[in-house]
Write a protein that holds these residues in place. Structure first.
Motif, PDB file in Angstrom:
ATOM      1  N   LEU A 285      26.919  50.798  41.953  1.00 14.40           N
ATOM      2  CA  LEU A 285      27.402  52.112  41.507  1.00 14.40           C
ATOM      3  C   LEU A 285      26.861  52.438  40.116  1.00 14.40           C
ATOM      4  O   LEU A 285      26.367  53.544  39.865  1.00 14.40           O
ATOM      5  CB  LEU A 285      28.938  52.094  41.472  1.00 14.40           C
TER       6      LEU A 285
ATOM      7  N   PHE B  77      39.380  53.362  34.477  1.00 15.88           N
ATOM      8  CA  PHE B  77      39.215  54.025  35.775  1.00 15.88           C
ATOM      9  C   PHE B  77      39.479  53.064  36.940  1.00 15.88           C
ATOM     10  O   PHE B  77      40.159  53.406  37.896  1.00 15.88           O
ATOM     11  CB  PHE B  77      37.797  54.611  35.864  1.00 15.88           C
ATOM     12  N   PHE B  78      38.936  51.848  36.838  1.00 17.09           N
ATOM     13  CA  PHE B  78      38.959  50.951  37.993  1.00 17.09           C
ATOM     14  C   PHE B  78      40.093  49.922  38.007  1.00 17.09           C
ATOM     15  O   PHE B  78      40.344  49.311  39.041  1.00 17.09           O
ATOM     16  CB  PHE B  78      37.631  50.188  38.094  1.00 17.09           C
TER      17      PHE B  78
ATOM     18  N   ALA C 194      42.780  50.142  40.757  1.00 19.21           N
ATOM     19  CA  ALA C 194      42.326  49.782  42.105  1.00 19.21           C
ATOM     20  C   ALA C 194      42.110  48.270  42.218  1.00 19.21           C
ATOM     21  O   ALA C 194      42.421  47.668  43.247  1.00 19.21           O
ATOM     22  CB  ALA C 194      41.035  50.526  42.422  1.00 19.21           C
TER      23      ALA C 194
ATOM     24  N   LEU D 211      48.024  53.431  43.865  1.00 18.16           N
ATOM     25  CA  LEU D 211      46.807  53.840  43.155  1.00 18.16           C
ATOM     26  C   LEU D 211      46.910  55.287  42.665  1.00 18.16           C
ATOM     27  O   LEU D 211      46.497  55.607  41.547  1.00 18.16           O
ATOM     28  CB  LEU D 211      45.600  53.682  44.088  1.00 18.16           C
TER      29      LEU D 211
ATOM     30  N   PHE E 272      40.277  64.538  47.520  1.00 16.32           N
ATOM     31  CA  PHE E 272      40.207  63.141  47.055  1.00 16.32           C
ATOM     32  C   PHE E 272      41.550  62.445  47.313  1.00 16.32           C
ATOM     33  O   PHE E 272      41.595  61.332  47.855  1.00 16.32           O
ATOM     34  CB  PHE E 272      39.849  63.118  45.560  1.00 16.32           C
ATOM     35  N   ALA E 273      42.654  63.119  46.958  1.00 19.06           N
ATOM     36  CA  ALA E 273      43.986  62.532  47.166  1.00 19.06           C
ATOM     37  C   ALA E 273      44.223  62.288  48.664  1.00 19.06           C
ATOM     38  O   ALA E 273      44.744  61.235  49.057  1.00 19.06           O
ATOM     39  CB  ALA E 273      45.054  63.452  46.597  1.00 19.06           C
TER      40      ALA E 273
ATOM     41  N   MET F 181      42.415  59.282  49.875  1.00 21.39           N
ATOM     42  CA  MET F 181      43.086  58.046  49.446  1.00 21.39           C
ATOM     43  C   MET F 181      44.259  57.721  50.388  1.00 21.39           C
ATOM     44  O   MET F 181      44.512  56.562  50.699  1.00 21.39           O
ATOM     45  CB  MET F 181      43.605  58.201  48.006  1.00 21.39           C
ATOM     46  N   VAL F 182      44.973  58.771  50.819  1.00 22.90           N
ATOM     47  CA  VAL F 182      46.066  58.566  51.779  1.00 22.90           C
ATOM     48  C   VAL F 182      45.496  58.007  53.081  1.00 22.90           C
ATOM     49  O   VAL F 182      46.027  57.057  53.668  1.00 22.90           O
ATOM     50  CB  VAL F 182      46.823  59.900  52.042  1.00 22.90           C
TER      51      VAL F 182
ATOM     52  N   ASN G  42      38.483  49.954  51.423  1.00 25.42           N
ATOM     53  CA  ASN G  42      39.782  49.858  50.752  1.00 25.42           C
ATOM     54  C   ASN G  42      39.787  50.845  49.586  1.00 25.42           C
ATOM     55  O   ASN G  42      38.782  51.521  49.346  1.00 25.42           O
ATOM     56  CB  ASN G  42      40.028  48.427  50.259  1.00 25.42           C
ATOM     57  N   LYS G  43      40.910  50.888  48.878  1.00 22.84           N
ATOM     58  CA  LYS G  43      41.031  51.905  47.828  1.00 22.84           C
ATOM     59  C   LYS G  43      40.107  51.638  46.631  1.00 22.84           C
ATOM     60  O   LYS G  43      39.715  52.566  45.937  1.00 22.84           O
ATOM     61  CB  LYS G  43      42.474  51.981  47.355  1.00 22.84           C
ATOM     62  N   LEU G  44      39.780  50.363  46.415  1.00 22.42           N
ATOM     63  CA  LEU G  44      38.880  50.053  45.300  1.00 22.42           C
ATOM     64  C   LEU G  44      37.500  50.650  45.570  1.00 22.42           C
ATOM     65  O   LEU G  44      36.914  51.323  44.711  1.00 22.42           O
ATOM     66  CB  LEU G  44      38.779  48.535  45.110  1.00 22.42           C
ATOM     67  N   GLU G  45      37.002  50.411  46.791  1.00 31.14           N
ATOM     68  CA  GLU G  45      35.722  51.024  47.159  1.00 31.14           C
ATOM     69  C   GLU G  45      35.860  52.543  47.186  1.00 31.14           C
ATOM     70  O   GLU G  45      34.912  53.256  46.872  1.00 31.14           O
ATOM     71  CB  GLU G  45      35.264  50.500  48.519  1.00 31.14           C
TER      72      GLU G  45
ATOM     73  N   MET H  54      37.658  54.321  45.177  1.00 33.86           N
ATOM     74  CA  MET H  54      37.533  54.799  43.791  1.00 33.86           C
ATOM     75  C   MET H  54      36.063  54.864  43.383  1.00 33.86           C
ATOM     76  O   MET H  54      35.618  55.802  42.722  1.00 33.86           O
ATOM     77  CB  MET H  54      38.276  53.865  42.835  1.00 33.86           C
ATOM     78  N   ALA H  55      35.316  53.806  43.777  1.00 31.88           N
ATOM     79  CA  ALA H  55      33.887  53.770  43.434  1.00 31.88           C
ATOM     80  C   ALA H  55      33.158  54.935  44.110  1.00 31.88           C
ATOM     81  O   ALA H  55      32.343  55.622  43.484  1.00 31.88           O
ATOM     82  CB  ALA H  55      33.289  52.430  43.875  1.00 31.88           C
TER      83      ALA H  55
END
Lengths: 227, 237
Positions: free
Chosen positions: A22, A60-61, A64, A145, B77-78, B81-82, B162-165, B167-168
Motif C-alpha cells: 500500500l 489510521f491503522f 484495525a 472499528l 465506506f461505512a 465495513m458492515v 478482514n477489516k484491517l485489509e 482499511m488499507a
C-alpha cells in the motif's frame, strides 16, 4: 530476544496485510504529485504529505490492527505469555515507525527536505511514535472499528490543524507546545530547535509511558495482569 | 421487498450504533458550513495579506465538488465495513440464501445507502454551495459521485478479507478523489495522466462545461462496476 521476535512478528504481519505494498503505491503516487508541483512549493507540500500520511499511519491503522488481533485471540494469548506491556507497545511503535520513516525518506528526497538525514529520521520517527501511541490508546478503549474511526477524527483535527497553521505562517513560540508544530519547526524552519526538540521529546516519551499504562489495563481485561 | 427493507434497516442500525451515521452526517454538514462560511472569510484574509485580488476564489468549484462526493463516499465506506464484519462472521453466506438473495443483499447494503447519501449530498450542495449550479449540472455530477462511491464500496469488499485489509483498501480507494483538483492545478498537457479517474473527468466537466467530459466520467465510473460486482457476488456465496 522477545523484543526482536515481537518486532519481526509485527513486520511480518504488516507485510502480510499489504501495508508495504500500500505504501509503495502511495509513495509512487505522492512522488508523481510532487513532480507536478512548482519547485517553490515542493518542500512544504512534501512535509505536509509526510506529516499527514506516513507519520500518521499508526493513528489510521492501529484500530484495525488491534481489532484483528482481538478477533484472532492473539492479544488473549499475549496477555498470558511472558510478553510485557511495554514490549508489546515498543514493537508496534518501532515497526510502524520503520515503515513511516522509509516512506518519509523517499518523499523528503523528492521534496528537497533532506539536508540533515539523521535529524529528519529522528523527528519523523518521534512523530510516528506519537501518532501510533494515540492510536493505540484509542484502539484499546473502543469496541468496534467504526467506533475507532469516529474517535480518531477529533484527534486528527487537533493534531493536524495547528501544524498546518504553523506551516502557513502562524508561528507564535507558544505553538511549540503542540507536537505537530514542533515537527514542522524542526524539519522546515529550524529556528527554535532546542525548544521544539524538548517539547517533541516530552510528548513522545510522555505518550509512550501513558500508552504502556493504558495497554497494561487493557491486557488485564483480557485475562492476564502483568506489570 | 420486505426482506430488502429489513436488511437495509439492519445496516442502518449497525452504522447508527457505532456513531458512524452521526459522524457521516455531522462531518458532511461541518464541511458544508466550513466551505460556505469560513472559506470566503479566509479568502478575504489571504487576499489582504498577500495583496492579491483572488487566491481561493478560482477554485471554489472544487470545494463544491468535494462536498458533493463526501457523503456518498463516507457512507459507502461505512456500509462496506458492515459487509466485511458480516463476512467475517459468515453472515453474508446465510443472508444470501434467505429470501433476500445475493442481489437483495447488495441492494440493501450498498445501493440504497449510496442513493440516499447522494440525495443528502445534493441537498448539502444546494445549502452550502460557493458557486452557481444549474439543476442539470448538479444531477449529472451527483450521478457520477454515486457511481464512484458505489464502486469504491465494491472495491473495498472485493479485495479485503478482514477489516484491517478493508482499511488499507479504503485508504487506497481515497485516490478516487485525487482526480478532482487536477483540472484546477495541473498544466493542461499533464492533466491527462489522470484519465483513468472518473473524478478527473467530472471536475473537468464541472469546470469547462463540455458534455463530452460528463459522458466520459459516466461511462468510466460505470465501467468499474461490473468486474467488482461479479467478484462481490462470488465472494458472498
Amino acid at each position: 530476544m522477545r523484543n526482536r521476535a515481537l518486532f519481526f512478528g509485527d513486520i511480518r504481519f504488516q507485510w502480510k496485510y499489504g501495508f508495504y505494498f500500500l505504501y509503495l503505491v502511495f509513495t509512487l503516487l505522492y512522488l508523481m504529485i510532487l513532480q507536478l508541483l512548482p519547485s517553490a512549493w515542493k518542500p512544504k507540500v512534501a512535509m505536509l504529505l509526510v506529516f499527514s500520511d506516513p507519520a500518521a499511519m499508526g493513528l489510521f491503522f492501529m484500530g484495525a490492527i488491534i481489532q484483528l488481533e482481538k478477533g484472532e485471540h492473539t492479544l488473549q494469548s499475549l496477555s498470558v505469555s511472558p510478553v510485557r506491556s511495554h514490549e508489546y507497545v515498543l514493537s508496534k511503535l518501532f515497526s510502524l515507525g520503520l515503515l513511516a520513516t522509509l516512506v518519509a525518506l523517499c518523499l523528503a528526497t523528492a521534496g528537497k527536505l533532506l539536508d540533515h538525514p539523521m535529524h529528519f529520521i529522528l523527528v519523523v520517527f518521534a512523530g510516528s511514535c506519537i501518532f501510533s501511541s494515540i492510536g493505540m490508546m484509542i484502539a484499546t478503549k473502543t469496541e468496534t472499528l467504526n467506533q475507532f474511526i469516529v474517535a480518531t477524527i477529533p484527534m486528527e483535527l487537533v493534531i493536524n490543524l495547528p501544524a498546518v497553521a504553523y506551516v502557513l505562517g502562524y508561528n507564535h513560540p507558544l505553538m511549540l507546545l503542540h507536537p505537530g508544530c514542533c515537527i514542522m519547526e524542526l524539519i522546515l524552519f529550524g529556528e527554535r530547535m532546542v525548544l521544539a526538540s524538548l517539547s517533541l521529546s516530552f510528548w513522545a516519551i510522555g505518550l509512550f509511558l501513558l500508552t504502556i499504562h493504558v495497554v497494561e489495563g487493557f491486557f488485564s481485561t483480557l485475562g492476564g495482569a502483568k506489570k | 421487498m420486505k426482506a430488502l427493507v429489513q436488511s437495509f434497516f439492519m445496516v442502518f442500525r449497525q452504522v447508527r450504533k457505532d456513531s458512524m451515521l452521526i459522524m457521516v452526517c455531522f462531518a458532511s454538514v461541518l464541511a458544508g458550513l466550513f466551505f460556505r462560511f469560513a472559506i470566503p472569510r479566509l479568502e478575504t484574509l489571504l487576499c489582504t495579506y498577500f495583496m492579491k485580488s483572488s487566491i481561493l476564489e478560482p477554485h471554489y468549484r472544487l470545494f463544491d465538488l468535494v462536498l458533493n462526493l463526501l457523503a456518498p463516499y463516507m457512507l459507502c465506506f461505512a456500509a462496506s465495513m458492515v459487509m466485511l464484519d458480516e463476512y467475517d462472521q459468515n453472515m453474508t453466506r446465510y443472508l444470501s440464501v434467505t429470501p433476500l438473495k445475493k442481489s437483495g443483499y447488495i441492494v440493501s447494503h450498498l445501493v440504497i445507502p449510496a442513493v440516499l447519501s447522494t440525495v443528502v449530498s445534493m441537498i448539502l450542495v444546494v445549502a452550502f454551495h460557493l458557486t452557481v449550479w444549474s439543476f442539470l449540472d448538479l444531477v449529472a455530477v451527483s450521478i457520477v459521485s454515486l457511481l464512484s462511491a458505489f464502486s469504491v464500496a465494491l472495491f473495498i469488499f472485493t479485495f479485503s478479507h478482514n477489516k484491517l485489509e478493508g482499511m488499507a483498501m479504503a485508504k487506497l480507494s481515497g485516490c478516487i478523489l485525487l482526480g478532482l483538483p487536477v483540472p484546477f492545478f495541473v498544466q493542461a498537457e499533464l492533466q491527462y495522466l489522470f484519465f483513468a479517474f472518473p473524478s478527473f473527468w467530472i471536475a473537468k466537466f464541472s469546470k469547462e462545461g463540455h458534455v463530452v467530459f460528463f459522458l466520459v466520467a459516466f461511462i468510466l465510473s460505470l465501467a468499474y462496476i461490473p468486474p467488482f460486482l461479479h467478484k462481490v457476488e462470488r465472494k458472498i456465496v
